[in-house]
Scaffold this active site. Structure first.
Site, short mmCIF file in Angstrom:
data_model
loop_
_atom_site.label_atom_id
_atom_site.label_comp_id
_atom_site.label_asym_id
_atom_site.label_seq_id
_atom_site.Cartn_x
_atom_site.Cartn_y
_atom_site.Cartn_z
N LEU A 1 50.34 -29.71 -17.08
CA LEU A 1 49.03 -30.35 -17.25
C LEU A 1 49.01 -31.25 -18.49
O LEU A 1 48.42 -32.34 -18.46
CB LEU A 1 47.94 -29.27 -17.37
CG LEU A 1 47.91 -28.22 -16.23
CD1 LEU A 1 46.77 -27.24 -16.44
CD2 LEU A 1 47.80 -28.89 -14.87
N ASP B 1 54.88 -29.25 -28.71
CA ASP B 1 55.31 -28.21 -27.77
C ASP B 1 56.42 -27.39 -28.41
O ASP B 1 57.17 -27.91 -29.25
CB ASP B 1 55.81 -28.87 -26.47
CG ASP B 1 55.75 -27.95 -25.26
OD1 ASP B 1 54.93 -28.21 -24.36
OD2 ASP B 1 56.52 -26.95 -25.23
N VAL C 1 51.72 -23.67 -31.47
CA VAL C 1 50.28 -23.83 -31.72
C VAL C 1 49.68 -22.72 -32.58
O VAL C 1 48.58 -22.87 -33.11
CB VAL C 1 49.47 -23.97 -30.41
CG1 VAL C 1 49.77 -25.30 -29.74
CG2 VAL C 1 49.70 -22.80 -29.46
N SER D 1 40.88 -21.11 -17.87
CA SER D 1 41.44 -20.81 -16.55
C SER D 1 40.31 -20.22 -15.72
O SER D 1 39.35 -19.65 -16.29
CB SER D 1 42.55 -19.77 -16.69
OG SER D 1 42.85 -19.19 -15.43
N TYR E 1 45.30 -12.08 -20.27
CA TYR E 1 45.11 -13.51 -20.01
C TYR E 1 43.61 -13.81 -19.86
O TYR E 1 43.11 -14.80 -20.40
CB TYR E 1 45.88 -13.87 -18.74
CG TYR E 1 45.96 -15.35 -18.44
CD1 TYR E 1 46.74 -16.20 -19.22
CD2 TYR E 1 45.29 -15.90 -17.35
CE1 TYR E 1 46.84 -17.56 -18.94
CE2 TYR E 1 45.38 -17.25 -17.05
CZ TYR E 1 46.16 -18.07 -17.85
OH TYR E 1 46.25 -19.42 -17.56
N LYS F 1 41.42 -16.33 -22.15
CA LYS F 1 40.82 -17.53 -21.56
C LYS F 1 39.29 -17.45 -21.57
O LYS F 1 38.61 -18.48 -21.71
CB LYS F 1 41.37 -17.76 -20.15
CG LYS F 1 42.86 -18.10 -20.12
CD LYS F 1 43.19 -19.37 -20.90
CE LYS F 1 44.60 -19.87 -20.67
NZ LYS F 1 44.88 -21.14 -21.36
N THR G 1 52.28 -26.61 -11.34
CA THR G 1 53.04 -26.92 -12.56
C THR G 1 54.21 -25.94 -12.67
O THR G 1 54.25 -24.95 -11.93
CB THR G 1 52.16 -26.75 -13.82
OG1 THR G 1 51.91 -25.35 -13.98
CG2 THR G 1 50.85 -27.50 -13.72
N1 NAD Z 1 49.17 -23.92 -13.75
C1 NAD Z 1 48.09 -23.24 -13.47
O1 NAD Z 1 47.85 -22.86 -12.32
C2 NAD Z 1 47.08 -22.94 -14.55
C3 NAD Z 1 45.87 -22.35 -14.16
C4 NAD Z 1 44.93 -22.07 -15.12
C5 NAD Z 1 45.17 -22.36 -16.45
N2 NAD Z 1 46.34 -22.92 -16.81
C6 NAD Z 1 46.54 -23.20 -18.24
O2 NAD Z 1 46.90 -24.56 -18.40
C7 NAD Z 1 47.67 -24.71 -19.57
C8 NAD Z 1 48.91 -25.54 -19.26
O3 NAD Z 1 49.70 -24.83 -18.34
P1 NAD Z 1 50.73 -25.53 -17.34
O4 NAD Z 1 50.39 -25.02 -15.99
O5 NAD Z 1 50.79 -26.98 -17.61
O6 NAD Z 1 52.05 -24.77 -17.77
P2 NAD Z 1 53.48 -25.31 -18.25
O7 NAD Z 1 54.29 -24.08 -18.44
O8 NAD Z 1 53.95 -26.40 -17.35
O9 NAD Z 1 53.13 -25.96 -19.68
C9 NAD Z 1 52.77 -25.21 -20.78
C10 NAD Z 1 53.47 -25.79 -22.00
O10 NAD Z 1 53.00 -25.08 -23.14
C11 NAD Z 1 54.11 -24.90 -24.00
N3 NAD Z 1 53.85 -23.77 -24.89
C12 NAD Z 1 53.78 -22.45 -24.59
N4 NAD Z 1 53.52 -21.74 -25.69
C13 NAD Z 1 53.42 -22.62 -26.72
C14 NAD Z 1 53.17 -22.49 -28.09
N5 NAD Z 1 52.98 -21.28 -28.67
N6 NAD Z 1 53.11 -23.61 -28.86
C15 NAD Z 1 53.32 -24.83 -28.30
N7 NAD Z 1 53.58 -25.01 -26.99
C16 NAD Z 1 53.63 -23.92 -26.21
C17 NAD Z 1 55.29 -24.65 -23.07
O11 NAD Z 1 56.52 -24.88 -23.72
C18 NAD Z 1 55.00 -25.64 -21.94
O12 NAD Z 1 55.63 -26.88 -22.16
C19 NAD Z 1 47.95 -23.30 -20.09
O13 NAD Z 1 47.04 -23.00 -21.13
C20 NAD Z 1 47.66 -22.41 -18.89
O14 NAD Z 1 47.25 -21.12 -19.27
C21 NAD Z 1 47.31 -23.22 -15.90
#
Ligand code: NAD
Length: 255
Positions: A17, A36, A60, A148, A161, A165, A196
């Protein structure tokens, strides 16, 4: 406030995302720092995004590395925008197991640390920078956080989680109120099931089942669906203090 000519910090920007959002911001004439923990993904991402993007390895939850990412973003241009996507999945732990043993406390704390404390850390450090901007079109800056649908319909095994969230959702209005006197807006996106790498770890049949359970459209969310809403939240001056579900009307079942 137009994105064109400004700089943005996108946490978790090396993947999913965050990466899609960085691409949209650049398409609109912005410059982006991807913060990241994954150096490998980050290097790949900037090779793909070109000159308007920089990568800073940052956790982060860590003040020094987020500060370094903000410094780099301010070098690229006036830093007006933050999209905080970095996060991790939950620990899939039951509150008690079949033998009535209590669930793990360590992993619960770790999921909350990355997803909730990490969010507050980015929010506070970024707000300190944005508050120093001139007011343009009524705003000094805008922030988008990521919750989320689990914040609202958490499934069995998702206590950590969901707690994290729901915390992000909960702090959204407080942050918007708190930062209103600085003309900084704060909004949150609560994604449903998005296609993703985070979801890519699931088996194909489980992914298909999830897609089929979305009322309309019957598919997983695309990262760009998120990016479009994030950009709107950054630019729309009257959108503030709001969590928006981006989920094709899905409501998660208990399991
Ligand atoms: N994919 C889904 O279905 C979904 C649904 C609801 C919420 N989300 C939320 O969306 C956000 C993005 O998720 P995504 O699906 O793009 O996942 P993703 O795994 O593709 O991307 C997440 C990124 O965050 C980075 N990351 C993790 N921990 C970190 C930290 N401590 N410091 C810096 N970077 C860090 C990872 O290296 C990764 O590049 C997250 O917060 C996730 O909880 C995703």
């Amino acid at each position: 406030m137009n994105i064109d000519g400004s700089s943005a910090l996108v946490t978790g920007g090396a993947s999913g995302l965050g990466l899609a959002t960085a691409r949209r911001i650049i398409d609109r004439g912005g410059r982006v720092v991807l913060a990241d923990i994954s150096e490998e993904q980050g290097v790949k991402a900037i090779a793909d995004l070109g000159d308007a993007a920089r990568f800073v390895r940052a956790d982060v939850t860590d003040e020094a590395s987020v500060t370094a990412a903000l410094d780099t973003a301010q070098e690229l241009g006036p830093l007006r925008f933050v999209v905080h996507c970095a996060g991790r999945g939950g620990d899939r732990t039951r509150i008690i197991d079949r033998d009535r043993n209590p669930g793990e406390l360590t992993t619960f704390a770790e999921v909350v640390r990355v997803n909730l404390i990490g969010t507050y850390n980015v929010l506070r450090l970024a707000a300190a920078r944005l508050s120093g901007n001139d007011v343009v079109d009524g705003d000094r800056g805008a922030v988008v956080l990521t919750a989320s649908v689990a914040a609202f319909d958490g499934q069995i095994g998702q206590t950590s989680y969901t707690a994290a969230k729901a915390g992000v959702h909960g702090l959204t209005l407080v942050a918007a109120r708190d930062l209103a006197s600085w003309q900084i807006r704060v909004n949150t996106i609560a994604p449903g099931v998005m296609d993703t790498p985070m979801l890519g770890r699931l088996r194909e049949d489980i992914r298909d089942g999830l897609a089929a359970s979305v009322p309309h459209p019957k598919r997983l969310g695309e990262p760009d669906d998120f990016a479009r809403l994030a950009v709107e939240m950054l630019e729309n001056p009257y959108l503030n203090g709001q969590t928006v579900r981006l989920d094709g009307a899905i409501r998660m079942a208990p399991r």
